[in-house]
Write a protein that holds these residues in place. Structure first.
Motif, PDB file in Angstrom:
ATOM      1  N   THR A  35       3.594   4.737   7.202  1.00  0.00           N
ATOM      2  CA  THR A  35       3.047   6.059   7.489  1.00  0.00           C
ATOM      3  C   THR A  35       4.155   7.019   7.915  1.00  0.00           C
ATOM      4  N   ARG A  66     -14.212  12.526   8.456  1.00  0.00           N
ATOM      5  CA  ARG A  66     -12.847  12.066   8.166  1.00  0.00           C
ATOM      6  C   ARG A  66     -12.433  10.952   9.124  1.00  0.00           C
ATOM      7  N   TYR A 120      -1.265   6.353   2.031  1.00  0.00           N
ATOM      8  CA  TYR A 120      -1.475   7.601   1.300  1.00  0.00           C
ATOM      9  C   TYR A 120      -2.851   8.195   1.629  1.00  0.00           C
ATOM     10  N   SER A 121      -3.869   7.341   1.670  1.00  0.00           N
ATOM     11  CA  SER A 121      -5.222   7.808   1.984  1.00  0.00           C
ATOM     12  C   SER A 121      -5.304   8.359   3.400  1.00  0.00           C
ATOM     13  N   LEU A 162     -13.916   7.748   7.914  1.00  0.00           N
ATOM     14  CA  LEU A 162     -13.201   7.265   6.736  1.00  0.00           C
ATOM     15  C   LEU A 162     -11.843   6.691   7.104  1.00  0.00           C
ATOM     16  N   LEU A 167      -1.345   2.431  -0.661  1.00  0.00           N
ATOM     17  CA  LEU A 167      -2.591   3.160  -0.894  1.00  0.00           C
ATOM     18  C   LEU A 167      -3.284   3.503   0.422  1.00  0.00           C
ATOM     19  N   THR A 168      -3.245   2.573   1.354  1.00  0.00           N
ATOM     20  CA  THR A 168      -3.854   2.820   2.669  1.00  0.00           C
ATOM     21  C   THR A 168      -3.161   3.969   3.381  1.00  0.00           C
ATOM     22  N   ARG A 203      -3.657  11.780   3.498  1.00  0.00           N
ATOM     23  CA  ARG A 203      -4.510  12.786   2.871  1.00  0.00           C
ATOM     24  C   ARG A 203      -5.665  13.201   3.788  1.00  0.00           C
ATOM     25  N   LEU A 204      -6.241  12.222   4.469  1.00  0.00           N
ATOM     26  CA  LEU A 204      -7.383  12.512   5.344  1.00  0.00           C
ATOM     27  C   LEU A 204      -6.971  13.254   6.606  1.00  0.00           C
ATOM     28  N   ILE A 212     -10.829   2.924   6.186  1.00  0.00           N
ATOM     29  CA  ILE A 212      -9.684   2.678   5.303  1.00  0.00           C
ATOM     30  C   ILE A 212      -8.616   1.866   6.014  1.00  0.00           C
TER      31      ILE A 212
END
Length: 284
Positions: free
Chosen positions: A91, A43, A23-24, A46, A20-21, A27-28, A50
């Motif tokens: 990543t 961003r 993926y976030s 964030l 989840l980390t 996306r950012l 995150i």
């Protein structure tokens, strides 16, 4: 045994946190350089939050799973370094996977798109029929440019290609995602398939197409008046692509024989209704 199961469950929980980390973060960071300064600042904040939260969550789970063991000196630094390396590895893997999927979609797009007009091609049409609901209400419009062969033979294929691009560009405005699909069938033939479309709506669409495509096209040094003939058929019951295309094609040829620049509707029993751009009708 219970302790091992507990440690195993805690280790499993760290996997979705890491995923989840990552993926976030992906996306950012997507299209990050194209954002304005304020959006980039938000961003960036964030991303830091995150990433920090993901590292802390993984570390907390790791600490809980090792709570019964004596922590070695410097274990916090080592564990955080390992978690950071894990996030970096994930990543990288996620970014490579996204690149592969993007390239796959691009190749699929090239396979389904006509390179000249940018409309869907025959492969795209086959794909559409393969995924079409068996009893869906459809209107099929078969379009053919009038006098295209004489223009192509007289002025050359280059001008003919420019004309096809211009007409294809005019037809794109009638595309509607999930409802109307426009295909170049080859040469100067185009097909429009409209979902959930009755006769009245199909006739209105044909008139709009005639109004937008029947005009003078300025191509290099040439001023060419071009009209379009349209054949229309409607699905009745179970969809048969070959029959629908054949009926629409036959109606289109009838439109040409009745004077071009008009649409003709195929009806059951071979009864035809023909309407030209001016609005007059003729049935036979």
């Amino acid at each position: 045994m219970m302790e091992e199961a507990r440690n195993y469950i805690l280790a499993l929980f760290s996997v979705p946190i890491a995923a989840l980390t990552v993926y976030s973060l992906l996306r950012l960071t997507r299209n990050f350089t194209y954002k304005n300064q304020r959006a980039r600042a938000v961003r960036t904040s964030l991303i830091i939050l995150i990433a920090s939260g993901g590292l802390y969550g993984m570390h907390w789970l790791g600490k809980q799973s090792q709570s019964g063991l004596k922590q070695a000196e410097g274990s916090l630094f080592i564990s955080l370094a390992l978690y950071a390396l894990t996030l970096l590895a994930l990543t990288y893997l996620f970014s490579k996977l996204r690149q592969i999927l993007t390239e796959r979609e691009q190749l699929k797009e090239l396979a389904y798109r006509d390179t000249l007009t940018g409309l869907l091609n025959k492969n795209g049409m086959d794909h559409f029929w393969d995924h079409c609901k068996p009893n869906e209400q459809l209107a099929v419009l078969f379009l053919d440019l009038d006098r295209f062969k004489s223009i192509n033979d007289r002025l050359g294929h280059h001008v003919g290609d420019l004309l096809l691009q211009a007409v294809g560009g005019s037809l794109k405005q009638f595309s509607s995602k999930g409802k109307r699909h426009i295909f170049r069938n080859g040469g100067d033939e185009f097909v429009i398939v409209a979902k959930r479309c009755g006769r009245k709506e199909a006739e209105q669409l044909a008139m709009q197409i005639l109004e937008q495509t029947t005009r003078i096209y300025s191509l290099e040094r040439h001023e060419l008046f071009v009209s379009v003939s349209i054949g229309i058929t409607l699905s009745h019951g179970r969809i048969d692509p070959m029959t629908l295309l054949k009926e629409a094609d036959s109606a289109m040829y009838s439109a040409k024989q009745l004077g071009k620049g008009r649409y003709t509707i195929h009806k059951q029993g071979n009864t035809l209704k023909s309407v030209n751009w001016a609005g007059s009708s003729k049935a036979n």
